[in-house]
Design a protein around this motif. Sequence first.
Motif, PDB file in Angstrom:
ATOM      1  N   ASP A 106     -18.125  30.365  63.593  1.00  0.00           N
ATOM      2  CA  ASP A 106     -19.303  29.547  63.863  1.00  0.00           C
ATOM      3  C   ASP A 106     -19.541  28.559  62.723  1.00  0.00           C
ATOM      4  O   ASP A 106     -19.840  27.371  62.946  1.00  0.00           O
ATOM      5  CB  ASP A 106     -20.540  30.423  64.073  1.00  0.00           C
ATOM      6  N   THR A 107     -19.405  29.031  61.507  1.00  0.00           N
ATOM      7  CA  THR A 107     -19.608  28.178  60.336  1.00  0.00           C
ATOM      8  C   THR A 107     -18.564  27.065  60.310  1.00  0.00           C
ATOM      9  O   THR A 107     -18.894  25.899  60.035  1.00  0.00           O
ATOM     10  CB  THR A 107     -19.530  29.018  59.043  1.00  0.00           C
ATOM     11  N   ILE A 108     -17.324  27.390  60.607  1.00  0.00           N
ATOM     12  CA  ILE A 108     -16.260  26.380  60.630  1.00  0.00           C
ATOM     13  C   ILE A 108     -16.538  25.338  61.710  1.00  0.00           C
ATOM     14  O   ILE A 108     -16.374  24.135  61.489  1.00  0.00           O
ATOM     15  CB  ILE A 108     -14.883  27.045  60.834  1.00  0.00           C
ATOM     16  N   GLU A 109     -16.968  25.766  62.863  1.00  0.00           N
ATOM     17  CA  GLU A 109     -17.288  24.838  63.954  1.00  0.00           C
ATOM     18  C   GLU A 109     -18.439  23.916  63.550  1.00  0.00           C
ATOM     19  O   GLU A 109     -18.420  22.709  63.839  1.00  0.00           O
ATOM     20  CB  GLU A 109     -17.639  25.604  65.228  1.00  0.00           C
ATOM     21  N   GLN A 110     -19.428  24.463  62.879  1.00  0.00           N
ATOM     22  CA  GLN A 110     -20.557  23.641  62.414  1.00  0.00           C
ATOM     23  C   GLN A 110     -20.077  22.601  61.403  1.00  0.00           C
ATOM     24  O   GLN A 110     -20.484  21.429  61.438  1.00  0.00           O
ATOM     25  CB  GLN A 110     -21.651  24.512  61.793  1.00  0.00           C
ATOM     26  N   LEU A 111     -19.217  23.056  60.478  1.00  0.00           N
ATOM     27  CA  LEU A 111     -18.696  22.133  59.474  1.00  0.00           C
ATOM     28  C   LEU A 111     -17.849  21.029  60.113  1.00  0.00           C
ATOM     29  O   LEU A 111     -17.949  19.852  59.743  1.00  0.00           O
ATOM     30  CB  LEU A 111     -17.877  22.881  58.426  1.00  0.00           C
ATOM     31  N   GLU A 112     -17.024  21.407  61.078  1.00  0.00           N
ATOM     32  CA  GLU A 112     -16.211  20.414  61.776  1.00  0.00           C
ATOM     33  C   GLU A 112     -17.093  19.419  62.511  1.00  0.00           C
ATOM     34  O   GLU A 112     -16.837  18.204  62.525  1.00  0.00           O
ATOM     35  CB  GLU A 112     -15.256  21.090  62.760  1.00  0.00           C
ATOM     36  N   SER A 113     -18.118  19.932  63.114  1.00  0.00           N
ATOM     37  CA  SER A 113     -19.059  19.080  63.838  1.00  0.00           C
ATOM     38  C   SER A 113     -19.741  18.089  62.899  1.00  0.00           C
ATOM     39  O   SER A 113     -19.891  16.904  63.193  1.00  0.00           O
ATOM     40  CB  SER A 113     -20.062  19.971  64.552  1.00  0.00           C
ATOM     41  N   GLN A 114     -20.146  18.569  61.725  1.00  0.00           N
ATOM     42  CA  GLN A 114     -20.797  17.698  60.737  1.00  0.00           C
ATOM     43  C   GLN A 114     -19.834  16.633  60.220  1.00  0.00           C
ATOM     44  O   GLN A 114     -20.212  15.472  60.028  1.00  0.00           O
ATOM     45  CB  GLN A 114     -21.326  18.511  59.569  1.00  0.00           C
ATOM     46  N   ILE A 115     -18.584  17.050  60.000  1.00  0.00           N
ATOM     47  CA  ILE A 115     -17.579  16.099  59.511  1.00  0.00           C
ATOM     48  C   ILE A 115     -17.323  15.009  60.558  1.00  0.00           C
ATOM     49  O   ILE A 115     -17.230  13.833  60.217  1.00  0.00           O
ATOM     50  CB  ILE A 115     -16.265  16.844  59.137  1.00  0.00           C
ATOM     51  N   LYS A 116     -17.268  15.352  61.792  1.00  0.00           N
ATOM     52  CA  LYS A 116     -17.045  14.375  62.863  1.00  0.00           C
ATOM     53  C   LYS A 116     -18.230  13.394  62.941  1.00  0.00           C
ATOM     54  O   LYS A 116     -18.052  12.204  63.146  1.00  0.00           O
ATOM     55  CB  LYS A 116     -16.857  15.070  64.205  1.00  0.00           C
ATOM     56  N   LYS A 117     -19.428  13.902  62.771  1.00  0.00           N
ATOM     57  CA  LYS A 117     -20.621  13.052  62.828  1.00  0.00           C
ATOM     58  C   LYS A 117     -20.615  12.066  61.653  1.00  0.00           C
ATOM     59  O   LYS A 117     -21.010  10.914  61.801  1.00  0.00           O
ATOM     60  CB  LYS A 117     -21.889  13.900  62.779  1.00  0.00           C
ATOM     61  N   GLU A 118     -20.206  12.530  60.492  1.00  0.00           N
ATOM     62  CA  GLU A 118     -20.216  11.685  59.321  1.00  0.00           C
ATOM     63  C   GLU A 118     -19.151  10.583  59.422  1.00  0.00           C
ATOM     64  O   GLU A 118     -19.305   9.487  58.915  1.00  0.00           O
ATOM     65  CB  GLU A 118     -19.982  12.525  58.052  1.00  0.00           C
ATOM     66  N   LYS A 119     -18.052  10.887  60.105  1.00  0.00           N
ATOM     67  CA  LYS A 119     -16.978   9.913  60.264  1.00  0.00           C
ATOM     68  C   LYS A 119     -17.371   8.860  61.291  1.00  0.00           C
ATOM     69  O   LYS A 119     -16.899   7.735  61.260  1.00  0.00           O
ATOM     70  CB  LYS A 119     -15.694  10.572  60.684  1.00  0.00           C
ATOM     71  N   SER A 120     -18.195   9.245  62.203  1.00  0.00           N
ATOM     72  CA  SER A 120     -18.544   8.304  63.265  1.00  0.00           C
ATOM     73  C   SER A 120     -19.604   7.327  62.890  1.00  0.00           C
ATOM     74  O   SER A 120     -20.231   7.072  62.021  1.00  0.00           O
ATOM     75  CB  SER A 120     -19.089   8.986  64.499  1.00  0.00           C
TER      76      SER A 120
END
Length: 120
Positions: A106-120
Amino acid sequence: MNKKSLLFGLIVGGVAGSITALLSAPSSGKELRQQLTNSKDEWIATVKDMTKNANELKKSIHVLTTEGKEMAVQFITDVKSSISEWQNNIETNKENIYSEVQSLRDTIEQLESQIKKEKS
């Protein structure tokens, strides 16, 4: 080998050997009869002692085998109990590990989600 046969063979062999020794010894008939009379009581006592010892040995073997069986049953019961307890402990740890792994996912998915948002 049958225990009774062995004991019987020892007794018969001993008696036969002693009779042979007495009869082959150079002595008069009167001396031989006296020797046989004297040794008869000794042989009877020896046979009684051997019988008593054989009975005690038989009882000891019986007690030993009975105790051995009881100890084996107790050992098996203890091992089964230990294995069952170990399995229960592992099951609890397994559930804890699964929860931790799920939390990490869950933590990894949240981090991946945050990274994708920051890149966009």
